[in-house]
Design a protein around this motif. Sequence first.
Motif, short mmCIF file in Angstrom:
data_model
loop_
_atom_site.label_atom_id
_atom_site.label_comp_id
_atom_site.label_asym_id
_atom_site.label_seq_id
_atom_site.Cartn_x
_atom_site.Cartn_y
_atom_site.Cartn_z
N PHE A 12 20.21 9.98 41.14
CA PHE A 12 21.41 9.35 40.58
C PHE A 12 22.63 10.25 40.76
O PHE A 12 23.68 9.80 41.22
N ALA A 13 22.48 11.54 40.41
CA ALA A 13 23.61 12.47 40.47
C ALA A 13 24.05 12.75 41.91
O ALA A 13 25.22 13.03 42.16
N ALA A 14 23.10 12.65 42.85
CA ALA A 14 23.43 12.95 44.25
C ALA A 14 24.38 11.93 44.85
O ALA A 14 25.18 12.25 45.73
N GLY A 15 24.32 10.70 44.38
CA GLY A 15 25.13 9.65 44.98
C GLY A 15 26.29 9.19 44.15
O GLY A 15 27.01 8.27 44.54
N ARG A 16 26.50 9.81 42.97
CA ARG A 16 27.54 9.34 42.07
C ARG A 16 28.22 10.51 41.37
O ARG A 16 27.62 11.55 41.17
N THR A 17 29.45 10.28 40.97
CA THR A 17 30.18 11.28 40.20
C THR A 17 30.40 10.75 38.79
O THR A 17 30.98 9.67 38.60
N VAL A 18 29.87 11.44 37.82
CA VAL A 18 30.08 11.08 36.42
C VAL A 18 30.85 12.22 35.77
O VAL A 18 30.31 13.31 35.56
N GLU A 19 32.10 11.98 35.48
CA GLU A 19 32.96 13.03 34.97
C GLU A 19 32.60 13.38 33.53
O GLU A 19 32.31 12.51 32.72
N THR A 20 32.62 14.69 33.24
CA THR A 20 32.47 15.13 31.86
C THR A 20 33.61 14.55 31.04
O THR A 20 34.76 14.51 31.47
N GLY A 21 33.26 14.06 29.86
CA GLY A 21 34.26 13.43 29.01
C GLY A 21 34.27 11.92 29.09
O GLY A 21 34.85 11.24 28.25
N THR A 22 33.59 11.36 30.13
CA THR A 22 33.44 9.92 30.22
C THR A 22 32.68 9.41 29.00
O THR A 22 31.74 10.06 28.53
N VAL A 23 33.08 8.28 28.47
CA VAL A 23 32.41 7.71 27.30
C VAL A 23 31.61 6.50 27.73
O VAL A 23 32.16 5.56 28.33
N LEU A 24 30.32 6.51 27.43
CA LEU A 24 29.45 5.37 27.76
C LEU A 24 29.51 4.33 26.65
O LEU A 24 29.70 4.67 25.49
#
Length: 308
Positions: free
Chosen positions: A296-308
């Motif tokens: 998952f992490a290899a193909g996507r960028t999930v920024e710190t601070g993003t709220v799910l």
Amino acid sequence: MKVIFAGTPDFAAAALKAVAAAGFDIPLVLTQPDRPKGRGMQLQPSPVKQAALSLGLQVEQPEKLRNNADALQMLKDVQADVMVVAAYGLILPQEVLDTPRHGCLNIHASLLPRWRGAAPIQRAIEAGDAETGVCIMQMDAGLDTGNVVSEHRYAVKPDDTAAQVHDMLMELGAAAIVADLQRLKQEGRLKSTPQPEDGVTYAQKLSKDEARIDWREPADVIERKIRAFNPVPTAWAEWDGKPLKIWRAETVNRGGKAGEVLYCGSDGLIVACGENALKITELQPAGSKRMDIAAFAAGRTVETGTVL
């Protein structure tokens, strides 16, 4: 000894196979009608029907048993000694319960009276129960209220999912019903114990809505729900406007705003909860297959601070 068997899913099919392998005469198997399934929504036979046909057994699939004179007469004609019921999915009226000479025995996946009802395995995990198990119960007209014939315990492991516990209890239940049927055949009766009035809980049917993660809850509560709802209905959160299924996670001692992404890397996606945080290790984005967090992490960028 003649045994009618009534059941529908895999849990019941394992018991049917075990009863047949033990040499009992099974003149009739009841299961629910074929249901549409899969992408093509083609009618599919239940696991119990498939097992029964493979064993060369007669299968009937009444839509209901209540107020069904033809079904009642069919059961009476068998002149069965006992009926075994496992996750059948139809209500058995009193006249059906009274038809076999020794009544009806139910394989229930909990330690009664805890978790009567539809989803005992999932509710036990969700509640954090240290143990669950299988009860063989003499059925009455109530909802899982009958006398208990035998009880078989299973210690829930810290990482057990509902699927894993299901498979363990499926085998436990199959062995238990065979042992009790053999005892009934040898002794002509089964001793049973009334359920205590204290400790009654009900395992309500699962819903997709309740499987949505509320990040305001403590991390350990959410982690149990993830295991309880694996594989169905699967815990989920919203990410990028679409559902993100969560298959595996563990609690970690981190703090932050509930739902906030604290870290995302090849070893985990850490999200803050109402208390502590959740480290997600297996998930499934919308339109994709299940994957570990590294993929998952290899193909996507999930920024710190993003709220799910």
